[in-house]
Design an enzyme around this catalytic site. Sequence first.
Site, PDB file in Angstrom:
ATOM      1  N   ARG A 257      36.962  46.278  42.857  1.00  0.00           N
ATOM      2  CA  ARG A 257      38.191  46.555  42.416  1.00  0.00           C
ATOM      3  C   ARG A 257      38.203  47.055  40.963  1.00  0.00           C
ATOM      4  O   ARG A 257      37.632  46.633  40.208  1.00  0.00           O
ATOM      5  CB  ARG A 257      38.910  45.321  42.549  1.00  0.00           C
TER       6      ARG A 257
ATOM      7  N   HIS B 249      34.828  36.034  40.821  1.00  0.00           N
ATOM      8  CA  HIS B 249      35.938  36.393  40.269  1.00  0.00           C
ATOM      9  C   HIS B 249      37.131  36.799  41.384  1.00  0.00           C
ATOM     10  O   HIS B 249      38.255  36.336  41.340  1.00  0.00           O
ATOM     11  CB  HIS B 249      36.176  37.249  39.152  1.00  0.00           C
TER      12      HIS B 249
ATOM     13  N   GLU C 162      40.644  48.700  30.016  1.00  0.00           N
ATOM     14  CA  GLU C 162      39.816  47.672  30.569  1.00  0.00           C
ATOM     15  C   GLU C 162      38.645  48.635  31.252  1.00  0.00           C
ATOM     16  O   GLU C 162      38.754  49.896  31.555  1.00  0.00           O
ATOM     17  CB  GLU C 162      40.371  46.838  31.409  1.00  0.00           C
TER      18      GLU C 162
ATOM     19  N   HIS D 273      33.098  38.846  38.037  1.00  0.00           N
ATOM     20  CA  HIS D 273      33.499  39.343  36.379  1.00  0.00           C
ATOM     21  C   HIS D 273      32.202  39.326  35.700  1.00  0.00           C
ATOM     22  O   HIS D 273      31.603  38.241  35.641  1.00  0.00           O
ATOM     23  CB  HIS D 273      34.671  38.342  36.001  1.00  0.00           C
TER      24      HIS D 273
ATOM     25  N   ARG E  93      33.406  47.308  36.860  1.00  0.00           N
ATOM     26  CA  ARG E  93      32.960  46.043  36.762  1.00  0.00           C
ATOM     27  C   ARG E  93      31.588  45.662  37.476  1.00  0.00           C
ATOM     28  O   ARG E  93      30.544  44.971  36.944  1.00  0.00           O
ATOM     29  CB  ARG E  93      33.929  45.092  37.539  1.00  0.00           C
TER      30      ARG E  93
HETATM   31  C1  SIN Z   1      40.549  40.050  33.144  1.00  0.00           C
HETATM   32  O1  SIN Z   1      41.502  39.887  32.186  1.00  0.00           O
HETATM   33  O2  SIN Z   1      39.278  40.668  32.438  1.00  0.00           O
HETATM   34  C2  SIN Z   1      40.696  40.211  34.434  1.00  0.00           C
HETATM   35  C3  SIN Z   1      41.418  41.094  34.999  1.00  0.00           C
HETATM   36  C4  SIN Z   1      41.464  41.552  36.556  1.00  0.00           C
HETATM   37  O3  SIN Z   1      40.443  40.439  37.057  1.00  0.00           O
HETATM   38  O4  SIN Z   1      41.606  42.275  36.984  1.00  0.00           O
END
Ligand code: SIN
Length: 513
Positions: free
Chosen positions: A363, A328, A107, A224, A269
């Site tokens: 985060r 988010h 991610e 997000h 992010r």
């Molecule tokens: C996501 O699945 O993108 C959310 C994961 C997160 O907020 O850490």
Amino acid sequence: MRLDTDLLVIGGGVAGAYAALTACREGANVVLACKTSLRGGATRWAQGGIAAPLDPGDEANHALDTQRAGRGLCEPQAVDVFVREARAAVEALVDLGVAFDPQGALEGGHRRPRIRHTGDATGDAISRALSRALHAWEGRGLHIKTRAFARNLRLAGGRVVGADFLTPEGPLRVRARGGVLLATGGFGQLYPVTTAPPEGTGDGLALAYRAGAALRDLEFVQFHPTAVVAGKRAYLVTEAARGEGAQLLNARGERFMARYDSALELAPRDVVARAIAAEIAATGRVDLDLRPLGAEWAARRFPTVAATLRPLGLELGRDLIPVQPAVHYTVGGVQTDVQGRSTLPGLYAAGEVASSGLHGANRLASNSLSEGLVFGARAARTALAESVLAFAEGDPSPAPGADWAGVPALRERLGAAAGVQRHGTELRAALEGWGLAPAVQPDPAALEAANLALLGELLLRAALERSESRGSHSRSDCPAQWQTPLHTVQWWDGREARQAQVPVGTHMLESTP
Ligand code: SIN
């Protein structure tokens, strides 16, 4: 009704559930109070996964990725504890029956595929396993109380000794020798459009603040990058989709992320959210393109997302998915040390309600579920170790009062002023006339409104004071970053609201009087 216990845990998400389970395993009596149900709150909604070092050799890399994303504001001790303990905590979930997929995922901000997942419904699997484990302790020291709304804490001699709740059966008072552990989640509901669950009204932060505990870094609210917004609802498209190769395209069909970060769609992010907002402003729209993944594979890998988007007329892997940033995650929270202690004796916090110092100004994706496990367990053990011998009645901390009707307007005002891009003039204007007429109504909806109103004001004050751009707080009137990273600390001293900025590493007791 009255209950006496060793430890009162408020909130049944990953942090609260694991804290309660840890305390039960230590032989303690526990009351676990939840505002809705044991599986209510944000944990169940988590899609992407849970991050932990792949092996001991990955600890330093995971720490570095966390600190890079946190933009200089992470507390090094919290990061260190987290990377050393997260892997074992995630393994403990396997022992509880969570069947993670064999392959780790990538991610944004992670340089290695260290995110464990169960399809795209990881939070649901974790929440199920934890609630199953907790139910096995019911009647053996654990009392689960659902639909219990925490109205105020109780203090005796400066120490938190319990709390008062509103329940459908009437008032409930809990006295706890080990104090109170808050695990009530964040305040996403402060904004008009959010991926946060309805329970996310910041109740734990407000409870702690009114009782005199310090809150830290409330101005850092994580957006997000990829939500599908329909009306006032925001549907998450997990970051793991970009981890698998989904691309971001603007209205001209350009894959634009190269202009913002060399990590492209897998930048942290804050960068991706701002890039998407800028491209929407410049070209009119941004789409997430999962077509390179293939329609069949995309729907198999992300069944929850596919099922959510289908009623909106969007077929994953076939259609371009129109996305935009949405609120988010509450990055700031109740200031804690690495043992989960707040600045108030007898009050502990873990999970999204807390500011453990792990996340800094932004985060790292999927660090929150594992943070809840690591610091939930630590907070529970610390509370039990610091238990007092006798139960105390205590005096109630101030209870909230506010005008429910005012909150939708406040949401719009806050959303406009404290979004992805902020400006001092707008923050100042949003603060003007923010105060609400007190109208104490002892029902949960009114109290939630009061909590949101309080936290919105604190957020705006903190955002105004932070005359820099860092992580998820970006000000177009103050684009530079301060040379010395500073936390914002806010507390109620019994007479007035106080606010200070303190360097990273400042011991919590030095930052409050
Ligand atoms: C996501 O699945 O993108 C959310 C994961 C997160 O907020 O850490």
